[in-house]
Design a protein around this motif. Structure first.
Motif, PDB file in Angstrom:
ATOM      1  N   THR A 138       0.844  -1.191   0.000  1.00 16.12           N
ATOM      2  CA  THR A 138       0.000   0.000   0.000  1.00 16.12           C
ATOM      3  C   THR A 138       0.877   1.239   0.000  1.00 16.12           C
ATOM      4  O   THR A 138       1.726   1.401   0.885  1.00 16.12           O
ATOM      5  CB  THR A 138      -0.922   0.035   1.231  1.00 16.12           C
ATOM      6  N   LEU A 154      -0.891   1.320  10.300  1.00 18.54           N
ATOM      7  CA  LEU A 154       0.264   0.906   9.504  1.00 18.54           C
ATOM      8  C   LEU A 154       0.537  -0.584   9.646  1.00 18.54           C
ATOM      9  O   LEU A 154       0.817  -1.272   8.660  1.00 18.54           O
ATOM     10  CB  LEU A 154       1.498   1.715   9.906  1.00 18.54           C
ATOM     11  N   LEU A 157      -1.766  -2.701   7.577  1.00 19.95           N
ATOM     12  CA  LEU A 157      -1.449  -2.755   6.149  1.00 19.95           C
ATOM     13  C   LEU A 157      -0.335  -3.752   5.846  1.00 19.95           C
ATOM     14  O   LEU A 157      -0.228  -4.246   4.732  1.00 19.95           O
ATOM     15  CB  LEU A 157      -1.047  -1.361   5.656  1.00 19.95           C
ATOM     16  N   VAL A 160       3.884  -1.388   3.547  1.00 24.04           N
ATOM     17  CA  VAL A 160       3.438  -0.023   3.303  1.00 24.04           C
ATOM     18  C   VAL A 160       4.599   0.866   2.876  1.00 24.04           C
ATOM     19  O   VAL A 160       5.734   0.683   3.309  1.00 24.04           O
ATOM     20  CB  VAL A 160       2.759   0.557   4.570  1.00 24.04           C
TER      21      VAL A 160
END
Length: 242
Positions: A138, A154, A157, A160
């Motif tokens: 991401t 975070l 995800l 990232v």
């Protein structure tokens, strides 16, 4: 753009967790994985002649496989991004990174495959907390100023690239007294020198947490509105040579 063929987005952690080891798979990549005994049919160009000189035995060098990374872009469109030129600058960052990521697959959060236009998310990054986790890496482009649990977001995800876009005035306020209004909540706050110092201390701590966590999950860059984008991304490890 010539640089598109030269650089790519770094998807591997730039600051691994202490004691963490990567789970590499052998294949035809660029990074060394291991030496193994030579077997009939191995390509001669992969023979490690230094190992042969030391041991008198033939060894073949094996490399980590490079699996194409699928990138999902999330462009923050919350009200705070509309201040001080951040939204327009963030879209420039978005277009540069999309150009680099296209060979590996570019998707927009909640929109499917990228069709040529950015799609800022008005809800802001909090939308990522309640939605299914995007696959692959991401790329989150935001000012990082929303009041939410950033560390949980975070880590959710998993992989990232965090690009934090801020205006110079936000990083170093040029006033000591002011009446501030929150564009997202409408609240007002009268501030003086003590509040400005407290803001700067809290901001430095917040930036440190974001930077440390993002680099353990992938990569991070803090961009100031108006600065040259490509050199800043290279300097901070978000981009690397192909």
């Amino acid at each position: 753009m010539v640089f598109v063929t030269r650089y790519r987005i770094r998807a591997r952690p730039t600051q691994p967790f202490a004691g963490e080891r990567t789970q590499a798979r052998p294949g035809r990549g660029l990074e060394f994985h291991e030496l193994r005994g030579y077997a009939q049919g191995d390509e001669p160009r992969f023979i490690d002649w230094r190992a042969f000189a030391r041991t008198g035995r033939l060894y073949t060098r094996r490399f980590q496989a490079e699996a194409p990374a699928r990138f999902t872009f999330f462009l923050d469109g919350s009200p705070s991004m509309g201040l001080l030129g951040k939204q327009a600058f963030a879209e420039r960052v978005f277009r540069l990174l999309v150009g680099l990521a296209r060979p590996e697959g570019v998707f927009l959060w909640g929109k499917g495959r990228f069709r040529g236009q950015p799609a800022p998310v008005v809800e802001g990054p909090k939308a990522l907390l309640s939605a299914p986790r995007p696959g692959g890496v991401t790329v989150l482009i935001t000012d990082g100023l929303d009041e939410l649990d950033w560390l949980r977001l975070l880590k959710r995800l998993r992989r990232v690239v965090l690009i934090q876009v801020m205006a110079p005035e936000e990083l170093a306020p040029g006033f000591t007294e002011a009446l501030l209004r929150d564009v997202e909540t409408g609240g007002q706050l009268e501030v003086g020198p003590a509040e400005v110092r407290g803001y700067q201390e809290a901001l430095e701590e917040h930036l440190l947490r974001l930077r440390t966590t993002a680099r353990r999950l992938g990569s991070y860059a803090l961009l100031r509105v108006g600065e040259p984008i490509l050199p800043a991304l290279l300097r901070q490890g978000v981009l690397e040579e192909r």
